[in-house]
Design a protein around this motif. Sequence first.
Motif: not given
Length: 249
Positions: A42-49
Amino acid sequence: MAELVTIRCLSDNYAYLVHGGGQTALVDAPEAAPILAELGRRGWTLDHVLLTHHHDDHIDGVAEIVEATGARVTGAAADAHRLPPLDRQIRPGETFEVCGEDVHVIDVPGHTVGHVAFHMPQAQLVFTADSLMALGCGRLMEGTADQMWASLSALDALPGETVVCSGHDYCRGNGAFALSVDAGNEALRRRLDDTAAGRRPCSPSTLDDERQSNPFLRAPDLAASLGMAGAPDAEVFAQLRRMKDEFRG
C-alpha cells in the motif's frame, strides 16, 4: 474517514491497520512478515503500534516491525512490565489521538487482567482482541467471569453500528458452540451460512451482529433455556463460559 485493513497472521490471528490523517496505525502485531508486506503493497509508512494485551500471539512481531518502521508503541501502563518497550503508556478512561482519530481506552479484563480495547468513535471502530470476539469471547486466562461480563457489558454499551475488530478467527468453533446453546436463533444461522459461503468475513463484524448472534452477549436471553431463569446475568455468562471451555463439538 479512516481506512481499515484486516491482516491474517499466524494460523488464526488478526492484525489491523488504520490509515487516515496522514498516518498509519497497527493494532496488535502477531508476526511481522504479513504486516510489513501489506504496508509495502500500500505504500504506507507505519507510525503507531497499539497493543491490547501481553500474549505472545499479539506482540511477537513488535520488535521487527519497530526496527523496520520506527513506529511508536502504545500499550497499557498496568502491563508495561510484560509488554514490549512502550513509547506511550495509556490507562483506561484516557483518550489519545492517532490517524486523526480520537482513541478511547476501555478496560476489558477477563482474558488477561491488563487487557484494553481501543474505541475510535468517529471511525466507528473498536479493537477488542481477545475480550469480545466474533461469536464468542476470550478464555478466562487470568481474570474472573465477573470481570469478563463487566468488560462485555462495557463494550455492549457502544453504538450498534460500531465495527468490532477481534483478535482471532474462531468462527467455526464459536459458531458450533453458539448453535448448541441457541439453536433457534435465525440471525445466528444466517450469519454462519453467509460466512461459510464467503459472503461476509468472520471478523470484523458489527456490534449489532454480535448482539444478535453471540451467545455471550445474549446470556440474559439464554438464561431460561439453561435452567437459570432469574439468575444474575454474570452467573449465566459464567455458566456459558464453562460450557464453552468443555465444548468439543
